[in-house]
Design an enzyme around this catalytic site. Structure first.
Site, PDB file in Angstrom:
ATOM      1  N   SER A 124      30.748  44.455  34.941  1.00 36.23           N
ATOM      2  CA  SER A 124      31.862  44.246  34.036  1.00 36.23           C
ATOM      3  C   SER A 124      31.306  43.955  32.652  1.00 36.23           C
ATOM      4  O   SER A 124      30.551  43.001  32.465  1.00 36.23           O
ATOM      5  CB  SER A 124      32.709  43.070  34.536  1.00 36.23           C
ATOM      6  OG  SER A 124      33.727  42.774  33.617  1.00 36.23           O
ATOM      7  N   LYS A 150      32.863  48.770  34.485  1.00 38.20           N
ATOM      8  CA  LYS A 150      34.181  48.293  34.048  1.00 38.20           C
ATOM      9  C   LYS A 150      34.058  47.789  32.626  1.00 38.20           C
ATOM     10  O   LYS A 150      33.097  47.093  32.297  1.00 38.20           O
ATOM     11  CB  LYS A 150      34.627  47.172  34.990  1.00 38.20           C
ATOM     12  CG  LYS A 150      35.662  46.195  34.460  1.00 38.20           C
ATOM     13  CD  LYS A 150      36.180  45.318  35.595  1.00 38.20           C
ATOM     14  CE  LYS A 150      36.495  43.908  35.147  1.00 38.20           C
ATOM     15  NZ  LYS A 150      36.940  43.066  36.281  1.00 38.20           N
ATOM     16  N   LYS A 152      36.190  45.882  29.369  1.00 42.01           N
ATOM     17  CA  LYS A 152      37.354  45.087  29.003  1.00 42.01           C
ATOM     18  C   LYS A 152      38.084  45.790  27.868  1.00 42.01           C
ATOM     19  O   LYS A 152      37.434  46.305  26.938  1.00 42.01           O
ATOM     20  CB  LYS A 152      36.907  43.693  28.557  1.00 42.01           C
ATOM     21  CG  LYS A 152      36.276  42.879  29.678  1.00 42.01           C
ATOM     22  CD  LYS A 152      37.320  42.471  30.703  1.00 42.01           C
ATOM     23  CE  LYS A 152      36.749  41.471  31.695  1.00 42.01           C
ATOM     24  NZ  LYS A 152      37.777  41.001  32.640  1.00 42.01           N
ATOM     25  N   ASP A 177      39.707  46.901  32.333  1.00 42.84           N
ATOM     26  CA  ASP A 177      40.393  45.652  32.692  1.00 42.84           C
ATOM     27  C   ASP A 177      41.039  45.067  31.447  1.00 42.84           C
ATOM     28  O   ASP A 177      40.350  44.714  30.483  1.00 42.84           O
ATOM     29  CB  ASP A 177      39.379  44.667  33.294  1.00 42.84           C
ATOM     30  CG  ASP A 177      40.031  43.389  33.830  1.00 42.84           C
ATOM     31  OD1 ASP A 177      41.269  43.257  33.706  1.00 42.84           O
ATOM     32  OD2 ASP A 177      39.292  42.541  34.379  1.00 42.84           O
ATOM     33  N   GLU A 202      42.912  47.667  35.551  1.00 44.10           N
ATOM     34  CA  GLU A 202      43.082  46.354  36.170  1.00 44.10           C
ATOM     35  C   GLU A 202      43.995  45.479  35.318  1.00 44.10           C
ATOM     36  O   GLU A 202      43.786  45.364  34.109  1.00 44.10           O
ATOM     37  CB  GLU A 202      41.689  45.722  36.319  1.00 44.10           C
ATOM     38  CG  GLU A 202      41.654  44.393  37.051  1.00 44.10           C
ATOM     39  CD  GLU A 202      40.218  43.870  37.183  1.00 44.10           C
ATOM     40  OE1 GLU A 202      39.254  44.640  36.999  1.00 44.10           O
ATOM     41  OE2 GLU A 202      40.064  42.663  37.463  1.00 44.10           O
ATOM     42  N   ASP A 227      44.779  41.789  39.557  1.00 44.57           N
ATOM     43  CA  ASP A 227      43.826  40.679  39.591  1.00 44.57           C
ATOM     44  C   ASP A 227      44.647  39.387  39.459  1.00 44.57           C
ATOM     45  O   ASP A 227      45.047  38.784  40.467  1.00 44.57           O
ATOM     46  CB  ASP A 227      42.792  40.870  38.458  1.00 44.57           C
ATOM     47  CG  ASP A 227      41.831  39.717  38.280  1.00 44.57           C
ATOM     48  OD1 ASP A 227      41.996  38.676  38.924  1.00 44.57           O
ATOM     49  OD2 ASP A 227      40.863  39.830  37.479  1.00 44.57           O
ATOM     50  N   LYS A 251      39.544  37.743  44.465  1.00 52.28           N
ATOM     51  CA  LYS A 251      38.629  36.697  43.998  1.00 52.28           C
ATOM     52  C   LYS A 251      38.864  35.485  44.883  1.00 52.28           C
ATOM     53  O   LYS A 251      40.002  35.005  45.000  1.00 52.28           O
ATOM     54  CB  LYS A 251      38.903  36.329  42.534  1.00 52.28           C
ATOM     55  CG  LYS A 251      38.436  37.381  41.554  1.00 52.28           C
ATOM     56  CD  LYS A 251      38.531  36.897  40.122  1.00 52.28           C
ATOM     57  CE  LYS A 251      38.249  38.043  39.166  1.00 52.28           C
ATOM     58  NZ  LYS A 251      38.529  37.679  37.764  1.00 52.28           N
ATOM     59  N   GLY A 279      34.688  38.958  40.018  1.00 50.39           N
ATOM     60  CA  GLY A 279      33.742  37.908  39.663  1.00 50.39           C
ATOM     61  C   GLY A 279      34.325  36.958  38.630  1.00 50.39           C
ATOM     62  O   GLY A 279      35.278  37.289  37.930  1.00 50.39           O
TER      63      GLY A 279
HETATM   64  O1  OSB Z   1      39.226  39.656  34.876  1.00 56.39           O
HETATM   65  O2  OSB Z   1      37.715  40.119  36.292  1.00 56.39           O
HETATM   66  C1  OSB Z   1      38.105  39.463  35.321  1.00 56.39           C
HETATM   67  C2  OSB Z   1      35.263  37.297  33.984  1.00 56.39           C
HETATM   68  C3  OSB Z   1      35.953  36.146  33.711  1.00 56.39           C
HETATM   69  C4  OSB Z   1      37.306  36.091  33.930  1.00 56.39           C
HETATM   70  C5  OSB Z   1      37.982  37.198  34.425  1.00 56.39           C
HETATM   71  C6  OSB Z   1      37.290  38.356  34.721  1.00 56.39           C
HETATM   72  C7  OSB Z   1      35.914  38.416  34.472  1.00 56.39           C
HETATM   73  C8  OSB Z   1      35.096  39.588  34.665  1.00 56.39           C
HETATM   74  C9  OSB Z   1      33.604  39.394  34.869  1.00 56.39           C
HETATM   75  O3  OSB Z   1      35.510  40.713  34.567  1.00 56.39           O
HETATM   76  C10 OSB Z   1      33.203  39.474  36.277  1.00 56.39           C
HETATM   77  C11 OSB Z   1      31.794  38.968  36.502  1.00 56.39           C
HETATM   78  O4  OSB Z   1      30.850  39.669  36.123  1.00 56.39           O
HETATM   79  O5  OSB Z   1      31.642  37.873  37.081  1.00 56.39           O
HETATM   80 MG    MG Z   2      40.149  41.171  35.965  1.00 52.20          MG
END
Ligand code: OSB
Ligand code: MG
Length: 358
Positions: A124, A150, A152, A177, A202, A227, A251, A279
């Site tokens: 991510s 992925k 953001k 995401d 996402e 999510d 999660k 994560g």
């Molecule tokens: O939306 O999945 C998410 C990190 C912090 C809060 C929300 C998210 C995320 C990530 C990172 O996308 C996932 C990771 O590498 O731990």
């Molecule tokens: Mg997410």
């Protein structure tokens, strides 16, 4: 613990993770470990590191003192009288699962019913100052062998960025995401993503929405993955009934622990809904839990589980999590299968609380 690189999402920038490690010690000295995955600011869900501590101390520990446990599943039932606060619950329940697996002499993966010996992982990538910065991170991730990338997104950092990535990596598994950055009024804009062959988008809409996601999914081809909207198996049942999504990000902390995560997995398997493990920028302890969960059969898509060194100069487990060609080998030692690096843990520790159960 300070992240090597700030992680920017539509809700804010995470530079440092303040969290706690939970340790449960049995009478025979066996120790189980869990992690609180909440952030210091309630921008992902309503929980924070501080609320986790408050809820654990004032409500969850007293509940555990009143009940006896024969299996970690009992913990979920005992905690049911406390509404939500899922990350607080999960921090304790995870440690109890680890202890349970160690008592059984099996890995946490096997204790959960997982069979895989290695798992596929993706990465991510947060928002960057420029598209070129992002492209070089994507390239690095591709070179390292991550099974999907992925990125953001948010209004103003989306379609142009995704087009550029697709242009440079025509066959890469890409997903986006939004962390709730859009509303249903953006449907025509989000429809443009349909040309990009994304694996999924996402959580495009509100963190607590199922209805508008269902309406959006009717208008776009890109599969929607939920999510933030999913906190329980009941949420999944409703999301599937409404057709709010085609994929679920599980999660452990968000759903209140491994038992609920496994139940969600089972329901999704029954309905042929692919799931993957999300994560929360965890330390190695939370990461080890994510790896174990990802060995269950319906985790058919790569999870957001990069190696320790991607996030931290020094992790608090030994050995650290390593990703090779987009795969993580599942430890087969009992429980989470890794040891706590006591010296590293101590170095990061700012407070410690103990509770006895006699
Ligand atoms: O939306 O999945 C998410 C990190 C912090 C809060 C929300 C998210 C995320 C990530 C990172 O996308 C996932 C990771 O590498 O731990
Ligand atoms: Mg997410």
């Amino acid at each position: 613990m300070s992240l090597k690189h700030p992680f920017k999402t539509s809700f804010g920038v995470v530079e440092r993770k303040d969290f706690f490690i939970t340790e449960v010690i049995n009478h025979d000295g066996t120790r189980g470990y869990g992690e609180s995955v909440a952030f210091t600011v309630p921008w992902y869900t309503e929980e924070t590191t501080e609320t986790c501590l408050h809820v654990i101390e004032s409500f969850l520990i007293p509940l555990l003192r009143e009940h006896s446990i024969t299996h970690p599943d009992d913990v979920t039932d005992i905690f049911r009288v406390i509404r939500r606060n899922n990350m607080a619950k999960s921090a304790l329940e995870g440690a109890i699962w680890d202890l349970h697996a160690k008592q059984q002499g099996v890995s946490l993966a096997r204790a959960l019913g997982g069979l895989e010996t290695s798992i596929d992982v993706g990465i991510s990538i947060g928002m960057k100052p420029t598209i070129d910065d992002l492209l070089s991170d994507v390239e690095e991730s591709v070179d390292q062998g991550f099974k999907r990338v992925k990125v953001k997104i948010q209004p103003g950092w989306d379609i142009a960025v995704l087009r550029e990535i697709r242009h440079h990596f025509p066959s890469l598994d890409i997903m986006a995401d939004a962390n709730s950055a859009y509303t249903l009024r953006d449907a025509p804009h989000l429809k443009q993503f349909d040309d990009l062959q994304l694996l999924m988008i996402e959580q495009p809409l509100a963190h607590d929405d199922l209805i508008d996601h269902a309406k959006l999914q009717q208008q776009i081809k890109t599969p929607i993955c939920l999510d933030e909207s999913i906190h329980s198996i009941e949420d999944v049942r409703q999301a599937l009934a409404l057709r709010s999504c085609q994929i679920i990000n599980v999660k452990i902390g968000r759903v209140g622990g491994l038992t609920e995560a496994k139940r969600i997995h089972d329901l999704c398997k029954e309905h042929n809904i692919p799931v993957w493990c999300g994560g929360m920028l965890e330390s190695g302890v939370g990461r080890a839990h994510n790896i174990a969960l990802s060995t269950l059969p319906q985790f058919v898509l790569p999870g957001d589980i990069a190696g320790s060194a991607h996030y931290w100069k020094k992790d608090i487990i030994m050995p650290e999590v390593v990703v090779e060609d987009g795969e993580i080998f599942v430890p087969d030692a009992a429980g989470i299968g890794v040891n706590i690096d006591k010296a590293a843990l101590e170095q990061f520790t700012v407070a410690q609380y103990s509770y006895s159960f006699d």
